[in-house]
Enzyme design. Sequence first.
Site, PDB file in Angstrom:
ATOM      1  N   GLY A  78      56.099 -24.857 -14.678  1.00  0.00           N
ATOM      2  CA  GLY A  78      57.431 -25.118 -14.375  1.00  0.00           C
ATOM      3  C   GLY A  78      57.456 -26.753 -14.499  1.00  0.00           C
ATOM      4  O   GLY A  78      56.190 -27.351 -14.027  1.00  0.00           O
ATOM      5  N   GLN A 136      59.119 -35.683 -12.638  1.00  0.00           N
ATOM      6  CA  GLN A 136      57.856 -35.746 -12.556  1.00  0.00           C
ATOM      7  C   GLN A 136      57.087 -36.397 -13.964  1.00  0.00           C
ATOM      8  O   GLN A 136      56.028 -36.863 -13.919  1.00  0.00           O
ATOM      9  CB  GLN A 136      57.335 -34.418 -12.874  1.00  0.00           C
ATOM     10  CG  GLN A 136      57.409 -33.493 -11.685  1.00  0.00           C
ATOM     11  CD  GLN A 136      56.799 -31.977 -11.450  1.00  0.00           C
ATOM     12  OE1 GLN A 136      57.513 -31.286 -11.997  1.00  0.00           O
ATOM     13  NE2 GLN A 136      55.511 -31.756 -11.035  1.00  0.00           N
ATOM     14  N   CYS A 181      51.531 -27.874  -7.479  1.00  0.00           N
ATOM     15  CA  CYS A 181      52.516 -28.623  -8.232  1.00  0.00           C
ATOM     16  C   CYS A 181      51.772 -29.711  -8.981  1.00  0.00           C
ATOM     17  O   CYS A 181      50.463 -30.038  -8.660  1.00  0.00           O
ATOM     18  CB  CYS A 181      53.244 -29.408  -7.356  1.00  0.00           C
ATOM     19  SG  CYS A 181      54.359 -30.665  -8.141  1.00  0.00           S
ATOM     20  N   LEU A 182      51.959 -29.803 -10.268  1.00  0.00           N
ATOM     21  CA  LEU A 182      51.365 -30.886 -11.207  1.00  0.00           C
ATOM     22  C   LEU A 182      51.170 -32.185 -10.790  1.00  0.00           C
ATOM     23  O   LEU A 182      50.360 -32.862 -10.950  1.00  0.00           O
ATOM     24  CB  LEU A 182      51.955 -30.888 -12.614  1.00  0.00           C
ATOM     25  CG  LEU A 182      51.991 -29.547 -13.342  1.00  0.00           C
ATOM     26  CD1 LEU A 182      52.372 -29.610 -14.899  1.00  0.00           C
ATOM     27  CD2 LEU A 182      50.460 -28.897 -13.473  1.00  0.00           C
ATOM     28  N   HIS A 189      61.435 -24.492  -6.284  1.00  0.00           N
ATOM     29  CA  HIS A 189      60.468 -25.690  -6.348  1.00  0.00           C
ATOM     30  C   HIS A 189      61.000 -26.567  -7.525  1.00  0.00           C
ATOM     31  O   HIS A 189      60.938 -27.844  -7.084  1.00  0.00           O
ATOM     32  CB  HIS A 189      59.130 -25.010  -6.757  1.00  0.00           C
ATOM     33  CG  HIS A 189      58.059 -26.166  -6.900  1.00  0.00           C
ATOM     34  ND1 HIS A 189      56.761 -26.004  -6.053  1.00  0.00           N
ATOM     35  CD2 HIS A 189      58.017 -27.157  -7.760  1.00  0.00           C
ATOM     36  CE1 HIS A 189      56.080 -27.332  -6.485  1.00  0.00           C
ATOM     37  NE2 HIS A 189      56.812 -27.766  -7.567  1.00  0.00           N
ATOM     38  N   GLU A 190      61.368 -26.111  -8.493  1.00  0.00           N
ATOM     39  CA  GLU A 190      61.768 -27.186  -9.345  1.00  0.00           C
ATOM     40  C   GLU A 190      63.194 -27.986  -9.207  1.00  0.00           C
ATOM     41  O   GLU A 190      63.134 -29.180  -9.560  1.00  0.00           O
ATOM     42  CB  GLU A 190      61.809 -26.590 -10.859  1.00  0.00           C
ATOM     43  CG  GLU A 190      60.599 -26.005 -11.432  1.00  0.00           C
ATOM     44  CD  GLU A 190      59.249 -26.979 -11.479  1.00  0.00           C
ATOM     45  OE1 GLU A 190      59.388 -28.168 -11.311  1.00  0.00           O
ATOM     46  OE2 GLU A 190      58.285 -26.345 -11.380  1.00  0.00           O
ATOM     47  N   HIS A 209      62.569 -30.710  -6.860  1.00  0.00           N
ATOM     48  CA  HIS A 209      62.253 -31.840  -7.750  1.00  0.00           C
ATOM     49  C   HIS A 209      63.390 -32.783  -7.910  1.00  0.00           C
ATOM     50  O   HIS A 209      63.417 -34.101  -7.842  1.00  0.00           O
ATOM     51  CB  HIS A 209      61.384 -31.646  -8.817  1.00  0.00           C
ATOM     52  CG  HIS A 209      59.973 -31.367  -8.678  1.00  0.00           C
ATOM     53  ND1 HIS A 209      59.148 -32.475  -8.008  1.00  0.00           N
ATOM     54  CD2 HIS A 209      59.298 -30.318  -8.821  1.00  0.00           C
ATOM     55  CE1 HIS A 209      57.677 -32.018  -8.033  1.00  0.00           C
ATOM     56  NE2 HIS A 209      57.817 -30.771  -8.456  1.00  0.00           N
TER      57      HIS A 209
HETATM   58 ZN   LIG Z   1      56.170 -29.286  -8.689  1.00  0.00          ZN
END
Ligand SMILES: [Zn+2]
Length: 176
Positions: free
Chosen positions: A46, A51, A93-94, A135-136, A139
């Site tokens: 995701g 991000q 998380c990236l 989670h997304e 963000h």
């Molecule tokens: Zn993330």
Amino acid sequence: MSVLDLLYYPDERLHQKSSPVTEFNEELNNLVENMFETMYMEEGIGLAAPQVNIFKRIIVIDVENEKKPENQLVLINPEIIAKEGEAGIDEGCLSVPGLRSHIDRAEKVTVKAQNLKGETFEVKADGLLAICLQHEIDHLNGVLFIDYLSPMKRNLYRTKAAKLTKARKKQAQEAR
Ligand SMILES: [Zn+2]
């Protein structure tokens, strides 16, 4: 298509709230394509627009990570309209590389969003998809999973993050 640069914790921009998308145009289509490209490149399931330094309410998800169009979810202006139960897994998380931690989430969620044409739809999800959606969407509100951890754990990770940032900069310089 191109791979976009990611922002990494503790970059303050990741705590910025994103604004709603109002124009459903070619630019939005291209951005979503590039977000998928970036997500697959980084082996994520995701990705949220903030991000990649774009503060618009856009997320892309593919929990199967097989690049199959039928599994690709694009959610514009997503909103959780119902939550049920309790669940939690070790999340990563990236933007927070090298850290995985258990986070309490709802087990099931219903999310209302718009597609690339601006049409409204709903997704009912459980399992990994439900967690990924929460989670997304966090963000988009400037919330990272690391924000749920204790200050001690966050500080420990900051030290690690500083080392990772240094290594990344060195690598980028060498690649030039
Ligand atoms: Zn993330």
